[in-house]
Design a protein around this motif. Structure first.
Motif, mmCIF file in Angstrom:
data_model
loop_
_atom_site.group_PDB
_atom_site.id
_atom_site.type_symbol
_atom_site.label_atom_id
_atom_site.label_comp_id
_atom_site.label_asym_id
_atom_site.label_seq_id
_atom_site.Cartn_x
_atom_site.Cartn_y
_atom_site.Cartn_z
ATOM 1 N N THR A 141 -60.392 2.295 -1.734
ATOM 2 C CA THR A 141 -60.269 0.793 -2.279
ATOM 3 C C THR A 141 -59.010 0.469 -2.836
ATOM 4 N N TYR A 193 -59.907 -7.685 -5.054
ATOM 5 C CA TYR A 193 -60.206 -6.148 -4.718
ATOM 6 C C TYR A 193 -60.716 -6.326 -3.176
ATOM 7 N N ASP A 199 -63.510 -4.466 -1.129
ATOM 8 C CA ASP A 199 -64.808 -3.501 -1.300
ATOM 9 C C ASP A 199 -64.456 -2.056 -0.756
ATOM 10 N N PRO A 200 -65.084 -1.080 -1.521
ATOM 11 C CA PRO A 200 -65.065 0.417 -1.013
ATOM 12 C C PRO A 200 -65.311 0.655 0.364
ATOM 13 N N VAL A 245 -66.640 -1.626 -9.489
ATOM 14 C CA VAL A 245 -66.804 -2.049 -8.236
ATOM 15 C C VAL A 245 -67.509 -1.010 -7.188
ATOM 16 N N GLU A 262 -70.944 -0.453 -8.309
ATOM 17 C CA GLU A 262 -72.040 -1.332 -7.916
ATOM 18 C C GLU A 262 -72.113 -1.595 -6.498
ATOM 19 N N SER A 263 -71.407 -0.925 -5.438
ATOM 20 C CA SER A 263 -71.534 -1.111 -4.063
ATOM 21 C C SER A 263 -72.441 -0.106 -3.549
#
Length: 192
Positions: A30, A47, A49-50, A188, A191-192
């Motif tokens: 990320t 950012y 997302d992963p 992030v 929360e993913s």
């Protein structure tokens, strides 16, 4: 050594921070870009997302996977999404200086704390033997920072970049925004 007298800073002067992360234990990539004013106050945060590469992608990309993810997916997307173009972009990873510079068309550097003795005064700098880095005494006290340009730099680039860094160092710790970015990316990923 230049002292930068007579130069004034624009009120809307921005410094960008670019952080690209690979967590090999979790197989996650990320990154984020934060643009701040001279006081370190964020004016923009972006950012990616992963990214979790699949087994097939790992096989197809082989040893080029990390470079592809970092440079083409993360770096390019972050730089294209920045609306407030910074006068200086600071990368946490020196290997991203060249690719970021070609995309952003501005000064791109990396900085790190230096463990050596302070230079004689705030604003003083010293070229390092590698021809791509120098030491800057950005603050009145404490050790200098190592500023890495990633290539042989011109005198005008030195003056412009060091002037901005020196002014920002009056109001903020130049490396502290990376800590905020890391914490934000942790949120992030969580929360993913």
């Amino acid at each position: 050594m230049p002292k930068f007298y007579g130069q004034s800073l624009k009120k809307d002067l921005f410094i960008g921070y670019l952080y690209v992360s690979s967590q090999s234990d979790k197989d996650i990539y990320t990154g984020a870009a934060m643009v701040t004013d001279l006081r370190g106050i964020p004016v923009e945060f972006k950012y990616v997302d992963p990214i979790r590469p699949s087994k097939l992608e790992k096989v197809l990309y082989g040893n080029a996977l990390e470079a592809y993810l970092k440079e083409e997916l993360i770096l390019q997307n972050l730089i294209k999404s920045i609306e407030k173009k910074p006068e200086v972009l600071i990368c946490q990873d020196p290997s991203l200086i060249g690719p970021a510079r070609s995309l952003l068309k501005t000064y791109v550097i990396s900085i790190e704390r230096y463990a050596g003795s302070p230079l004689e005064s705030r604003g003083a700098f010293e070229r390092l033997p590698d021809g791509e880095s120098l030491l800057l005494q950005a603050e009145e006290v404490g050790p200098p920072i190592r500023v890495h340009f990633g290539f042989s730099f011109q005198e005008t680039e030195i003056e412009a970049v060091l002037h901005i860094l020196e002014k920002a160092a009056c109001y903020m710790d130049l490396l502290e925004p990376f800590q905020r970015i890391i914490k934000a990316l942790d949120v992030v990923i969580e929360e993913s």
